[in-house]
Design a protein around this motif. Structure first.
Motif, mmCIF file in Angstrom:
data_model
loop_
_atom_site.group_PDB
_atom_site.id
_atom_site.type_symbol
_atom_site.label_atom_id
_atom_site.label_comp_id
_atom_site.label_asym_id
_atom_site.label_seq_id
_atom_site.Cartn_x
_atom_site.Cartn_y
_atom_site.Cartn_z
ATOM 1 N N ALA A 30 0.863 -1.172 0.000
ATOM 2 C CA ALA A 30 0.000 0.000 0.000
ATOM 3 C C ALA A 30 0.904 1.228 0.000
ATOM 4 O O ALA A 30 2.139 1.116 0.015
ATOM 5 N N GLU A 31 0.302 2.386 0.017
ATOM 6 C CA GLU A 31 1.057 3.644 -0.053
ATOM 7 C C GLU A 31 2.099 3.759 1.065
ATOM 8 O O GLU A 31 3.214 4.192 0.844
ATOM 9 N N HIS A 32 1.743 3.352 2.286
ATOM 10 C CA HIS A 32 2.658 3.547 3.411
ATOM 11 C C HIS A 32 2.675 2.373 4.398
ATOM 12 O O HIS A 32 2.958 2.548 5.566
ATOM 13 N N PHE A 33 2.355 1.176 3.891
ATOM 14 C CA PHE A 33 2.466 -0.033 4.713
ATOM 15 C C PHE A 33 2.424 -1.265 3.810
ATOM 16 O O PHE A 33 2.098 -1.163 2.625
ATOM 17 N N ILE A 34 2.750 -2.408 4.388
ATOM 18 C CA ILE A 34 2.719 -3.688 3.683
ATOM 19 C C ILE A 34 1.673 -4.571 4.343
ATOM 20 O O ILE A 34 1.609 -4.667 5.569
ATOM 21 N N ILE A 35 0.865 -5.223 3.532
ATOM 22 C CA ILE A 35 -0.112 -6.206 4.010
ATOM 23 C C ILE A 35 0.497 -7.569 3.734
ATOM 24 O O ILE A 35 0.813 -7.899 2.591
ATOM 25 N N GLY A 36 0.673 -8.351 4.788
ATOM 26 C CA GLY A 36 1.328 -9.642 4.655
ATOM 27 C C GLY A 36 0.391 -10.817 4.803
ATOM 28 O O GLY A 36 -0.413 -10.886 5.718
ATOM 29 N N HIS A 37 0.489 -11.723 3.862
ATOM 30 C CA HIS A 37 -0.132 -13.045 3.865
ATOM 31 C C HIS A 37 -1.581 -13.109 4.355
ATOM 32 O O HIS A 37 -1.861 -13.686 5.406
ATOM 33 N N PRO A 38 -2.523 -12.554 3.610
ATOM 34 C CA PRO A 38 -3.937 -12.747 3.965
ATOM 35 C C PRO A 38 -4.330 -14.210 3.726
ATOM 36 O O PRO A 38 -3.999 -14.783 2.690
ATOM 37 N N TRP A 39 -5.051 -14.812 4.687
ATOM 38 C CA TRP A 39 -5.431 -16.216 4.539
ATOM 39 C C TRP A 39 -6.715 -16.516 5.302
ATOM 40 O O TRP A 39 -7.123 -15.780 6.193
ATOM 41 N N SER A 40 -7.341 -17.627 4.929
ATOM 42 C CA SER A 40 -8.498 -18.153 5.655
ATOM 43 C C SER A 40 -8.422 -19.671 5.634
ATOM 44 O O SER A 40 -7.625 -20.249 4.887
ATOM 45 N N ASP A 41 -9.276 -20.300 6.395
ATOM 46 C CA ASP A 41 -9.405 -21.753 6.342
ATOM 47 C C ASP A 41 -10.399 -22.119 5.243
ATOM 48 O O ASP A 41 -11.240 -21.299 4.864
ATOM 49 N N PRO A 42 -10.343 -23.358 4.729
ATOM 50 C CA PRO A 42 -11.341 -23.795 3.754
ATOM 51 C C PRO A 42 -12.748 -23.727 4.365
ATOM 52 O O PRO A 42 -12.915 -23.863 5.578
ATOM 53 N N ALA A 43 -13.755 -23.515 3.510
ATOM 54 C CA ALA A 43 -15.138 -23.422 3.990
ATOM 55 C C ALA A 43 -16.094 -23.764 2.851
ATOM 56 O O ALA A 43 -15.816 -23.459 1.696
ATOM 57 N N PRO A 44 -17.228 -24.380 3.190
ATOM 58 C CA PRO A 44 -18.221 -24.663 2.149
ATOM 59 C C PRO A 44 -18.968 -23.396 1.745
ATOM 60 O O PRO A 44 -18.929 -22.386 2.465
ATOM 61 N N ALA A 45 -19.644 -23.460 0.612
ATOM 62 C CA ALA A 45 -20.487 -22.340 0.181
ATOM 63 C C ALA A 45 -21.575 -22.115 1.230
ATOM 64 O O ALA A 45 -21.940 -23.024 1.974
ATOM 65 N N GLN A 46 -22.078 -20.903 1.303
ATOM 66 C CA GLN A 46 -23.096 -20.484 2.265
ATOM 67 C C GLN A 46 -22.628 -20.580 3.719
ATOM 68 O O GLN A 46 -23.443 -20.732 4.630
ATOM 69 N N SER A 47 -21.324 -20.500 3.937
ATOM 70 C CA SER A 47 -20.820 -20.454 5.312
ATOM 71 C C SER A 47 -21.233 -19.116 5.917
ATOM 72 O O SER A 47 -21.041 -18.072 5.304
ATOM 73 N N PRO A 48 -21.793 -19.135 7.137
ATOM 74 C CA PRO A 48 -22.267 -17.884 7.727
ATOM 75 C C PRO A 48 -21.142 -16.947 8.160
ATOM 76 O O PRO A 48 -21.318 -15.729 8.139
#
Length: 137
Positions: A30-48
């Motif tokens: 980004a302009e003045h910072f770094i975003i590192g390694h966005p992640w999530s766990d696997p999930a089925p469709a329509q997960s709340p």
């Protein structure tokens, strides 16, 4: 001798090319910072509710997270904090039990190893387009 070395180098290059590369080190600038390694766990469709984690580093100027969106969920919420501020000189970790993002009502299954788009909006940096990887943390 030269032919033997060339064959060895070609074999090594082929092995490297065929070896799966980990995307664990994904960084977004980004302009003045770094975003590192966005992640999530696997999930089925329509997960709340599917948590998404990441970290912010090399923060050179104060900023404030405004919101996020993704085509794979109805909306994205900040959980574990009332607001998310990035302070110059600090690092911020979005993690379980603390501030993190949550995808609400996913429209598609989130498959292990795949990446999905996520737009993060900040007061100063504006919109930063990232991709979160599923299952790789």
């Amino acid at each position: 001798m030269t032919i033997c070395i060339r064959r060895i180098l070609m074999a090594c290059a082929a092995a490297v090319a065929l070896h799966p590369v980990s995307v664990q080190g994904c960084e977004y600038y980004a302009e003045h910072f770094i975003i590192g390694h966005p992640w999530s766990d696997p999930a089925p469709a329509q997960s709340p509710a599917v948590p998404v984690y990441m970290h912010f580093e090399q923060i050179e100027a104060d900023d404030r997270f405004i919101g996020a969106s993704t085509p794979v969920a109805a909306r994205v919420e900040l959980r574990g904090a009332t607001e998310l501020r990035l302070r110059s000189g600090s690092e911020v970790e979005l993690e379980a039990g603390h501030a993190h993002l949550v995808l609400i009502d996913t429209s598609t299954a989130l498959h292990f190893g795949r990446q999905y788009p996520l737009a993060l909006e900040f007061e100063r940096a504006g919109v930063v387009e990232v991709e979160f990887i599923v299952g790789e943390h």
